[in-house]
Scaffold this active site. Structure first.
Site, short mmCIF file in Angstrom:
data_model
loop_
_atom_site.label_atom_id
_atom_site.label_comp_id
_atom_site.label_asym_id
_atom_site.label_seq_id
_atom_site.Cartn_x
_atom_site.Cartn_y
_atom_site.Cartn_z
N GLU A 84 -57.83 -36.36 33.54
CA GLU A 84 -58.52 -35.83 32.36
C GLU A 84 -58.68 -36.89 31.29
O GLU A 84 -59.71 -36.96 30.62
CB GLU A 84 -57.75 -34.63 31.80
N GLU A 85 -57.65 -37.72 31.14
CA GLU A 85 -57.65 -38.69 30.05
C GLU A 85 -58.76 -39.73 30.17
O GLU A 85 -59.18 -40.30 29.17
CB GLU A 85 -56.29 -39.40 29.96
N GLU A 90 -54.35 -27.22 25.89
CA GLU A 90 -54.25 -28.48 25.15
C GLU A 90 -53.52 -28.21 23.82
O GLU A 90 -53.48 -27.08 23.33
CB GLU A 90 -55.65 -29.02 24.85
N ASP A 122 -51.90 -35.79 33.91
CA ASP A 122 -51.90 -37.22 33.62
C ASP A 122 -51.65 -37.47 32.14
O ASP A 122 -51.95 -36.62 31.29
CB ASP A 122 -53.21 -37.88 34.06
N HIS A 152 -53.93 -30.65 32.29
CA HIS A 152 -53.89 -31.93 33.00
C HIS A 152 -52.47 -32.49 33.03
O HIS A 152 -51.71 -32.38 32.06
CB HIS A 152 -54.87 -32.93 32.40
N ASP A 170 -49.23 -33.68 25.07
CA ASP A 170 -50.57 -33.81 25.68
C ASP A 170 -50.46 -34.17 27.15
O ASP A 170 -50.50 -35.33 27.51
CB ASP A 170 -51.35 -34.88 24.91
N HIS A 223 -50.60 -39.18 22.30
CA HIS A 223 -50.93 -40.60 22.42
C HIS A 223 -50.14 -41.47 21.44
O HIS A 223 -50.48 -42.63 21.23
CB HIS A 223 -52.44 -40.85 22.21
#
Length: 435
Positions: A183-184, A207, A117, A115, A149, A406
């Site tokens: 995805e998030e 990931e 995003d 992903h 991520d 994150h």
């Protein structure tokens, strides 16, 4: 491919594999990742699409055939299996690059999924090494939001394919590189990619796994609790009913539910004290300091156990809330409400003895790495869409540690990027075959 039951032994690389590995352009990989990190592709923002357009050009530059399309949002959201989202969008782009033999001539197809995003940055003052979107290299790692991520894994996917192509090797099968948005907050991009018909015989999502192999992901459901009380002046607060006080009893009931749901132990999750957390993330109550609050809204996240249907998990929480309300005279007459919104992540898994696990494990070991551990992850991911809706055996294997995702000063080690790219080169060659 070998299965997990056989003990992995390092085997010598073939001349073709050596040639492909030698063609990896590590400086170009790092530059590509730095440029991608500098695009602030926060979930739901216009920059999600900006990043997709930019990455499609990178795919083309490395010889991939690209499919960049407008995702029909109204049609996609109306689908019975739509996984939900937490950020409204007016536009979203899907992107798939392909390389190898045409689909009607190819042998096996391997999907590489990632992903593009990223989550918001939080307080920029908490970032010490660099700005959130500077994309700088320091202390052997590339820093910036999304570096771990999971733009790092996405770029590894591209440069593994690029190396095989640069080495002049022709695949007997085909590889698909899927760059997905959303995805998030639920899985919009992978869901739309499956609806467009893209499938493979196996898939690797890069990931951040700290170079381990993840074969199972728990689910996660977002919920909202509404509590009604009775307002009055704070000087006579006993004449009213505080929603904060009533929420406390509900919160204790949710803590008990969390303990019960985590009592059974799954071998894949023994490293985690709470594989299926139940967490309250926001609480809003009251509108004046001198008034007893008569409204409260709490939002949280419910972990879904492996093999558990999301509907059963929802019912479990709703029963716990109903029981807590029944035990309280006020809440019995004014029961709390439960609604479900945003991303709805089911769980997903493949058997640990699946040949795909052996493929990735052996590639890692043959390149000199220690045997990677195989375990589950307590978070939701697109794995459950690939396995559950697409019927594509899928695992996670990628650079970086999830503890840096994150977080302020998010980063991915350069040596992880190197290791994963090399592992993917072997995985592609061995899965798809080559002339």
């Amino acid at each position: 491919m070998q299965n997990l039951e056989s003990s992995p032994r390092r085997r010598p690389l073939t001349p073709t594999e050596e040639r492909a590995l030698a063609a990896i352009d590590e400086p170009a990989l790092v530059r590509c990742l730095a440029e991608l990190v500098r695009i602030p592709s926060v979930t739901g923002s216009p920059e999600e699409n900006t990043a997709q357009v930019w990455f499609s050009e990178q795919m083309k530059a490395h010889g991939l055939t690209t499919d960049l399309w407008e995702i029909p949002l109204d049609e996609t959201r109306a689908h019975a299996d739509f996984p939900g989202w937490e950020v409204d969008r007016t536009r979203a782009l899907g992107l798939v690059g392909s390389w190898g033999k045409p689909a009607d001539e190819a042998g096996r197809t391997l999907v590489l999924n990632g992903h593009i995003d990223v989550v918001p940055t939080g307080d920029p003052k908490q970032w010490k090494t660099s700005g959130p979107f500077d994309g700088v290299v320091a202390d052997g790692a590339l820093h910036g939001r999304g570096a771990c991520d999971m733009k790092g894994g996405l770029v590894c996917n591209l440069h593994a394919i690029a190396a095989i192509r640069a080495a002049g090797i022709r695949l007997r099968g085909r590889v698909l590189l899927e760059s997905v948005v959303g995805e998030e907050d639920g899985g919009l991009g992978t869901f739309a990619t499956l609806l467009r018909g893209y499938r493979g015989d196996a898939a690797i999502i890069t990931e951040p796994t700290n170079l381990q192999i993840i074969t199972a992901c728990a689910g996660a459901l977002t919920f909202r609790l509404g509590v009604t009380g009775k307002a009055t002046h704070a000087s006579v607060r006993t004449e009213g009913v505080s929603t904060i006080e009533k929420f406390f009893g509900l919160y204790q009931a949710l803590q008990g539910l969390e303990a019960r749901r985590n009592a059974p132990k799954n071998p894949l999750f023994l490293r985690f004290p709470l594989p299926y957390p139940l967490s309250i993330g926001t609480v809003r109550a009251g509108d004046w300091p001198s008034s007893v609050p008569d409204e409260l809204v709490a939002e949280g996240r419910l972990g879904v156990a492996l093999g558990e249907a999301p509907a059963d998990a929802r019912a479990d929480l709703e029963r716990a809330v109903a029981a807590a309300c029944e035990a309280d005279p006020w809440l019995r007459a004014h029961p709390a409400t439960v609604t479900w919104f945003g991303g709805q992540f089911a769980s997903g898994q493949i058997p640990t003895e699946h040949p795909l696990v052996g493929l990735v494990r052996d590639a890692h070991v043959d390149l000199g790495g220690a045997e990677p551990e195989v375990h589950g992850a307590p978070y939701g991911s697109d794995l459950r869409l690939m396995v559950g809706l697409g019927a594509v055996p899928t695992l996670h294997y990628g650079p970086g540690h999830v503890k840096h995702a994150h977080a302020p000063d998010e980063h991915v080690p350069i040596d992880h990027l190197r290791t994963v790219t090399r592992g993917l080169v072997l995985a592609i060659l061995r899965f798809c075959g080559h002339d």
